[in-house]
Design a protein around this motif. Sequence first.
Motif, PDB file in Angstrom:
ATOM      1  N   TYR A 197       7.889   3.831   4.733  1.00 54.38           N
ATOM      2  CA  TYR A 197       6.935   2.884   5.014  1.00 54.38           C
ATOM      3  C   TYR A 197       6.421   2.218   3.590  1.00 54.38           C
ATOM      4  CZ  TYR A 197       2.091   1.262   6.091  1.00 54.38           C
ATOM      5  OH  TYR A 197       1.060   0.267   6.156  1.00 54.38           O
ATOM      6  N   ARG A 239       5.534  -2.189   4.485  1.00 56.21           N
ATOM      7  CA  ARG A 239       4.246  -2.148   4.793  1.00 56.21           C
ATOM      8  C   ARG A 239       3.667  -2.805   6.092  1.00 56.21           C
ATOM      9  NH1 ARG A 239       1.046  -0.109   0.450  1.00 56.21           N
ATOM     10  NH2 ARG A 239       2.466   1.317  -0.595  1.00 56.21           N
ATOM     11  N   GLU A 240       4.478  -3.713   6.532  1.00 61.26           N
ATOM     12  CA  GLU A 240       4.095  -4.274   7.965  1.00 61.26           C
ATOM     13  C   GLU A 240       4.597  -3.604   9.095  1.00 61.26           C
ATOM     14  OE1 GLU A 240       8.173  -5.496   7.215  1.00 61.26           O
ATOM     15  OE2 GLU A 240       6.540  -5.248   5.939  1.00 61.26           O
ATOM     16  N   TRP A 295       3.960  -0.731  10.753  1.00 60.80           N
ATOM     17  CA  TRP A 295       2.811   0.360  11.152  1.00 60.80           C
ATOM     18  C   TRP A 295       3.454   1.288  11.793  1.00 60.80           C
ATOM     19  CZ3 TRP A 295       2.096   1.459  16.131  1.00 60.80           C
ATOM     20  CH2 TRP A 295       2.680   0.595  17.055  1.00 60.80           C
ATOM     21  N   TRP A 296       4.430   1.253  12.658  1.00 61.07           N
ATOM     22  CA  TRP A 296       4.920   2.373  13.380  1.00 61.07           C
ATOM     23  C   TRP A 296       5.502   3.313  12.652  1.00 61.07           C
ATOM     24  CZ3 TRP A 296       6.460  -2.630  13.775  1.00 61.07           C
ATOM     25  CH2 TRP A 296       7.975  -2.955  13.093  1.00 61.07           C
ATOM     26  N   LEU A 336       4.481   4.346   9.631  1.00 63.84           N
ATOM     27  CA  LEU A 336       3.806   5.376   9.322  1.00 63.84           C
ATOM     28  C   LEU A 336       2.678   6.190  10.577  1.00 63.84           C
ATOM     29  CD1 LEU A 336       1.864   6.549   6.987  1.00 63.84           C
ATOM     30  CD2 LEU A 336       0.510   4.378   7.249  1.00 63.84           C
ATOM     31  N   PHE A 337       2.492   5.407  11.301  1.00 69.95           N
ATOM     32  CA  PHE A 337       1.538   6.032  12.246  1.00 69.95           C
ATOM     33  C   PHE A 337       2.002   7.111  13.220  1.00 69.95           C
ATOM     34  CE2 PHE A 337       0.204   5.748  16.790  1.00 69.95           C
ATOM     35  CZ  PHE A 337      -1.156   6.009  16.693  1.00 69.95           C
TER      36      PHE A 337
END
Length: 403
Positions: free
Chosen positions: A370, A374-375, A377-378, A380-381
Amino acid sequence: MKVNLPKWSIIWFILLFVLALFKNFIANDRPYYCTLNGNNHYPLWHGIKNGLSAPFENKDMDSIRLHNLWHTASFSSAWYPPIPFEPGKHSQSHPVRLLPPMSQHLGLPSKFKHWLGTDADGRDIAAGLISGVRIAMITGILSMLIAVFIGVFLGALSGYFGNQGLHATKGRIMMTLISLPLAWFYGFTVRSFQIHTDQTSSSIITGILIFIGIILLFNQLGRLLHPIKFFSKTINIPTDLLVMRMIEIKSAIPPLILIVTLATLPSFGQSQWSIVLIIGLLAWGNIAQLVRAEFIKIKVLDYVTAARALGIKDLAIIWNHILPNAMQPILVAFTLGTGSAILVEATLSFLGFGGHVLQGTSWGSLIHSYQENREAWWILFFPTLVMTITLLSIHRLGEKTFS
């Protein structure tokens, strides 16, 4: 309606164990069953049984294996796993490798869908999560088994014998001390290249057995020095003092710094099994303290005093009378320590330790990707969500065990 958290924690863990046990059947790019040129084949079972590099007798199937064409081969019919992608495998065919959840893999049928998206290298996030479950379970449970073994052994010695109850001859003590550097050298240093290249548990286990075997051998060789009067003299071993000083020295060093330092040593190599061994060797301190406290409390009870009066040996008293009554804090420490070990493994794989085997296949390595996207999100989430639920479930199970 009140939710029974321990119940849901157990259900969550059952789900994790099922996913870890059947990982190869849930996330795999090989089909369960396929038909090619009128012949039926079972590529997934063939790979599990014989190894992914094992050739097929059928030349066309072996060509598909060599060129990794499981998704594009002209099968008459095929039945794929729910996640038809191999954990950690890069996508070389997709023009856009960073895909959001529920994205279709271009150029392939609708069943080849990335349910939780991909990272920048085209690795499927869902497949990586399933693989991460197995890595987390193996790391957490096995490392804590090692820690419990060491902690119970040292804690029992410290609590039962104290500073006055354990004696040994000078010859056996001297030979044991001499064996320590030799055991480390032949168990790990000499075999560091094999440990680094094998990336398997067998090489680590072999090193541990060699280490223990050399120490035990030298300890018995100390008996040969007994005819010499100086070496036959029995001296007192301050077990409690030694164990507590070891714990204090270890506790004085920040755990993460110590773990990272050991992980860089060539003696351990770069593999999941090295991380398991390192965590296990450093996580025994709290367990030893708990066991020591329980043994100090229990050894003065009447039934233990009666057992000594009957002439029962110390080892039998420890094993049959004290240890069974000291299991509750051990179980609590094991449960909570498993969560800590999973978090440490995720931290190490996030930092890049564990070798290429863990890249894209552990929760920490997925979160690491990630940083450059950084764009997305999935990326990291989903790993963070699964890891958070797992750690909370472990904490609740630990509380339930304590109560």
